[in-house]
Design a protein around this motif. Structure first.
Motif, mmCIF file in Angstrom:
data_model
loop_
_atom_site.group_PDB
_atom_site.id
_atom_site.type_symbol
_atom_site.label_atom_id
_atom_site.label_comp_id
_atom_site.label_asym_id
_atom_site.label_seq_id
_atom_site.Cartn_x
_atom_site.Cartn_y
_atom_site.Cartn_z
ATOM 1 N N GLY A 106 40.901 -10.544 18.467
ATOM 2 C CA GLY A 106 39.950 -10.350 17.442
ATOM 3 C C GLY A 106 38.452 -10.111 18.077
ATOM 4 O O GLY A 106 38.420 -9.214 18.805
ATOM 5 N N GLU A 107 37.476 -10.948 17.915
ATOM 6 C CA GLU A 107 35.929 -11.008 18.513
ATOM 7 C C GLU A 107 36.126 -11.703 19.834
ATOM 8 O O GLU A 107 34.918 -11.579 20.249
ATOM 9 C CB GLU A 107 35.145 -11.329 17.537
ATOM 10 C CG GLU A 107 35.069 -10.722 16.388
ATOM 11 C CD GLU A 107 34.586 -9.356 16.348
ATOM 12 O OE1 GLU A 107 33.665 -9.109 17.267
ATOM 13 O OE2 GLU A 107 35.236 -8.426 15.783
ATOM 14 N N ARG A 108 37.006 -12.381 20.055
ATOM 15 C CA ARG A 108 37.081 -13.216 21.398
ATOM 16 C C ARG A 108 37.631 -12.452 22.533
ATOM 17 O O ARG A 108 38.725 -11.856 22.585
ATOM 18 C CB ARG A 108 37.899 -14.515 21.183
ATOM 19 C CG ARG A 108 37.969 -15.287 22.408
ATOM 20 C CD ARG A 108 38.449 -16.733 21.967
ATOM 21 N NE ARG A 108 38.907 -17.396 23.340
ATOM 22 C CZ ARG A 108 40.148 -17.482 24.139
ATOM 23 N NH1 ARG A 108 40.816 -16.625 23.762
ATOM 24 N NH2 ARG A 108 39.979 -18.345 25.124
ATOM 25 N N HIS A 109 36.921 -12.374 23.645
ATOM 26 C CA HIS A 109 37.250 -11.664 24.961
ATOM 27 C C HIS A 109 37.895 -12.956 25.867
ATOM 28 O O HIS A 109 37.111 -13.715 26.522
ATOM 29 C CB HIS A 109 35.976 -11.258 25.619
ATOM 30 C CG HIS A 109 35.379 -9.940 24.998
ATOM 31 N ND1 HIS A 109 35.871 -8.774 25.186
ATOM 32 C CD2 HIS A 109 34.415 -10.084 24.242
ATOM 33 C CE1 HIS A 109 34.777 -8.091 24.528
ATOM 34 N NE2 HIS A 109 34.062 -8.740 23.836
ATOM 35 N N ALA A 110 39.130 -13.050 25.700
ATOM 36 C CA ALA A 110 40.014 -14.004 26.513
ATOM 37 C C ALA A 110 39.957 -13.636 28.027
ATOM 38 O O ALA A 110 39.718 -14.428 28.872
ATOM 39 C CB ALA A 110 41.629 -13.910 26.283
ATOM 40 N N VAL A 111 39.867 -12.267 28.291
ATOM 41 C CA VAL A 111 39.617 -11.945 29.569
ATOM 42 C C VAL A 111 38.682 -10.855 29.820
ATOM 43 O O VAL A 111 38.957 -9.807 28.817
ATOM 44 C CB VAL A 111 40.992 -11.319 30.589
ATOM 45 C CG1 VAL A 111 40.764 -10.736 31.796
ATOM 46 C CG2 VAL A 111 41.959 -12.474 30.336
ATOM 47 N N ASP A 112 37.897 -10.889 30.469
ATOM 48 C CA ASP A 112 36.445 -9.858 30.418
ATOM 49 C C ASP A 112 35.966 -9.405 31.542
ATOM 50 O O ASP A 112 34.999 -9.884 32.471
ATOM 51 C CB ASP A 112 35.133 -10.851 29.887
ATOM 52 C CG ASP A 112 34.189 -10.036 29.205
ATOM 53 O OD1 ASP A 112 34.358 -8.711 29.032
ATOM 54 O OD2 ASP A 112 33.133 -10.541 28.953
#
Length: 331
Positions: free
Chosen positions: A35-41
């Motif tokens: 979704g809107e969350r960057h788990a690995v960026d």
């Protein structure tokens, strides 16, 4: 606001194609989003073969997602992933026998004995029964070999999970909080097992919240916050670079706080029950002054450790995140 990953040294950069074939793991600008969350960026790092590599960070930092991408259990949204010279995704059957995986929620054949469980695991990897005995011995479960899995204690099951990951003698081993349920004696015994595996040339990628353990075992560690790697180096180098202050603990019947603050080289003095804590960058000079004033009996020296570095990095990142959110909320 996401924390910024420091520019990696040349030794940490993913190399050309020949480096990809000789390193155990190469990650190049790996992203994974829910979704809107960057788990690995945008994570980039290289783990050489034979390295004991620690992956640290608070809950929700992205460690599990990153490990699952390396294991081939999850697909990265973008970036490249190379494990033992091959891509782990789509699921790569030829790669699986070369990997050992221990998770915190390992599944067992609970109605079998520990020995029978490991023999089945060995058979699945087309390894002989002797491998099961070696795995039992390596984690100190030989005496419990004929005990049913559902009768093992929590700590014994944890050791059985590790043995299951080792039974086929993999090249690359993923361990997720392997000592979480172990008592101090069993934890230290397992440290030696892990050191022996590294001595055999195995590569270990290891997540833990025991920072003393990471400092004692790991060649290098990566600290993750909000999907980013905010530090990547050996524990010793991280400690030396980020936390040069020495703390001297002096019984409070030896010096007053005013005397301590007057010593040249003392940067800060705080009071603890029964003691004064003097912070300094010049420990030799300050110790000499304390010796002249009151002697050194009972004086303790506290140097920084990996936990200090970890708390400083994760706390700073969380504070920056909170400040960014607060700023965005203001009109």
């Amino acid at each position: 606001m996401s924390p910024t990953t420091p520019t990696p040294s040349p030794g940490n950069r993913p190399g050309p194609d020949d480096a990809r074939s000789t390193a155990a793991v190469v990650l190049d600008t790996v992203h994974k989003r829910y979704g809107e969350r960057h788990a690995v960026d945008g994570v980039s790092l290289t783990v050489p073969r034979g390295e004991f590599f620690g992956l640290l960070g608070p809950n929700g930092a992205g460690k599990t997602t990153l490990v699952e991408i390396m294991e081939g259990q999850r697909k990265a949204d973008s970036g490249t992933v190379t494990v033992l010279g091959a891509s782990p995704w789509p699921r790569n059957p030829s790669l699986l026998p070369r990997l050992g995986v221990q998770t915190q929620t390992s599944a067992f054949f609970v109605r079998l004995t520990a020995r029978e469980h490991l023999r089945i695991m060995a058979a699945l990897y087309r390894t002989d029964h002797a491998a099961a005995e070696r795995a039992l011995e390596s984690v100190g479960l030989t005496e419990q070999g004929d005990t049913r899995v559902d009768d093992l204690s929590g700590g014994q099951r944890q050791r059985l999970a590790i043995a299951s990951a080792l039974v086929h003698e993999p090249e690359l081993i993923f361990l997720d909080e392997p000592t979480a349920a172990l008592d101090p004696q069993a934890r230290r015994a397992l440290w030696q097992v892990l050191r022996d595996l590294k001595g055999e040339g195995r590569t270990i990628i290891y997540t833990t919240h025991h920072l003393d353990e990471a400092e004692a075992l790991c060649d290098r560690v990566a600290i993750m916050v909000e999907g980013c790697v905010v530090a990547l180096d050996s524990p010793a180098h991280l400690i030396a670079a980020a936390a040069p202050t020495t703390r001297l603990v002096v019984p409070d019947d030896r010096l007053t706080a005013a005397q301590a603050r007057a010593i040249e080289g003392v940067d800060n003095v705080t009071e603890e029950p029964g003691a004064l804590v003097l912070e300094t960058l010049e420990s030799g000079k300050v110790l000499a002054a304390i010796d002249a004033l009151a002697g050194l009996r009972g004086v303790q020296t506290r140097t920084a450790d990996l936990e200090d570095v970890y708390l400083a990095l994760t706390g700073a990142a969380e504070a920056a995140e909170a400040a960014g959110a607060d700023g965005a909320a203001r009109p």
